[in-house]
Design an enzyme around this catalytic site. Structure first.
Site, PDB file in Angstrom:
ATOM      1  N   LYS A  87       0.861  -1.192   0.000  1.00 53.40           N
ATOM      2  CA  LYS A  87       0.000   0.000   0.000  1.00 53.40           C
ATOM      3  C   LYS A  87       0.894   1.238   0.000  1.00 53.40           C
ATOM      4  O   LYS A  87       1.758   1.404   0.877  1.00 53.40           O
ATOM      5  CB  LYS A  87      -0.888  -0.046   1.242  1.00 53.40           C
ATOM      6  CG  LYS A  87      -2.118   0.809   1.187  1.00 53.40           C
ATOM      7  CD  LYS A  87      -2.999   0.504   2.392  1.00 53.40           C
ATOM      8  CE  LYS A  87      -4.278   1.306   2.377  1.00 53.40           C
ATOM      9  NZ  LYS A  87      -5.031   1.120   3.624  1.00 53.40           N
TER      10      LYS A  87
HETATM   11  O1  G3P Z   1      -7.804   2.223   5.355  1.00 54.61           O
HETATM   12  C1  G3P Z   1      -8.103   3.488   4.892  1.00 54.61           C
HETATM   13  C2  G3P Z   1      -9.459   4.017   5.211  1.00 54.61           C
HETATM   14  O2  G3P Z   1     -10.408   3.022   5.040  1.00 54.61           O
HETATM   15  C3  G3P Z   1      -9.587   4.819   6.460  1.00 54.61           C
HETATM   16  O3  G3P Z   1     -10.896   4.980   6.899  1.00 54.61           O
HETATM   17  O4  G3P Z   1     -12.566   5.684   8.577  1.00 54.61           O
HETATM   18  O5  G3P Z   1     -10.156   6.307   8.901  1.00 54.61           O
HETATM   19  O6  G3P Z   1     -11.505   7.405   7.147  1.00 54.61           O
HETATM   20  P1  G3P Z   1     -11.306   6.158   7.929  1.00 54.61           P
END
Ligand code: G3P
Length: 217
Positions: A87
């Site tokens: 990633k």
């Molecule tokens: O893994 C990346 C992403 O899904 C993060 O999500 O909820 O932290 O915006 P969030």
């Protein structure tokens, strides 16, 4: 649409895996820290633990932000397990690194994508997955789902093979809308997946069936 779970919590990964509908896992440094997983050796062991639970793509994020550092870390991560996807953040050095990994046949997930232009670059570099963060766009009064739609249109126009991995999913309607749009993958917390089960008519219907069965037994 493939279902990935977006967590580093092994119990939640096991719970989703037990449903038989899980296709992969995404993590990020914040999700690792949330589980108290710190230090390179522990993080690497944690990736291996996740790979031992789920037989599907597992995104492991590089920490370096320079090209050489990303290549070094990404190659190390890719060697850990056949299911590891490297990633890489959507920055210039990241796009260069994705192009390099594409040429080496190493799978990549371009993360922190917030615009169609960025998604176009990720596809041009040959990223296996592109991760638009729809919840974080919604958080700043911008339509995250619209971004998924726009990327779908552009990728279909040119038949780019990069898979749209809708990330930063917050709830069940995000999942349903992503499926309508034609996102290839969604990654969300266990709560968003579990939310798909819920319907009061299922609960009351089952209660009635069991009550009627028991009348005659
Ligand atoms: O893994 C990346 C992403 O899904 C993060 O999500 O909820 O932290 O915006 P969030």
């Amino acid at each position: 649409m493939k279902f990935f779970i977006d967590t580093a919590n092994l119990e939640q990964i096991k719970e989703a895996q037990a449903l038989g509908i899980l296709d992969g896992v995404t993590t990020n440094p914040s999700l690792m820290a949330k589980e108290g997983i710190t230090g390179k050796a522990n993080i690497i062991q944690h990736y291996l633990d996740i790979c031992n639970i789920v037989d599907g793509p597992v995104s492991a994020e590089v920490i370096a932000t320079d090209y050489d550092g990303m290549i070094r870390e990404g190659e190390e991560l890719a060697k850990l397990h056949k299911n590891i996807v490297v990633k890489i953040p959507m920055i210039k050095e990241g796009i260069k690194a994705i192009s390099y990994f594409t040429s080496k046949g190493i799978k990549t997930n371009c993360t922190l994508v917030f615009s169609v232009g960025q998604a176009l670059l990720a596809a041009k570099a040959g990223a296996t997955y592109v991760s638009p963060f729809l919840g974080r766009l919604d958080d700043v009064s911008t339509d995250g789902l619209r971004l998924i739609e726009d990327i779908r249109l552009i990728y279909d126009n040119y038949m780019y093979e990069t898979q749209i991995l809708a990330a930063s999913i917050r709830h069940t309607m995000h999942i349903i809308k992503c499926a309508e749009i034609g996102s290839d993958v969604m990654t969300g917390p266990l709560s968003s997946i579990n939310g798909l089960f819920k319907h009061p008519l299922t609960d009351s219907g089952l209660e009635q069936f069991l009550a009627d069965y028991n009348k005659g037994n």
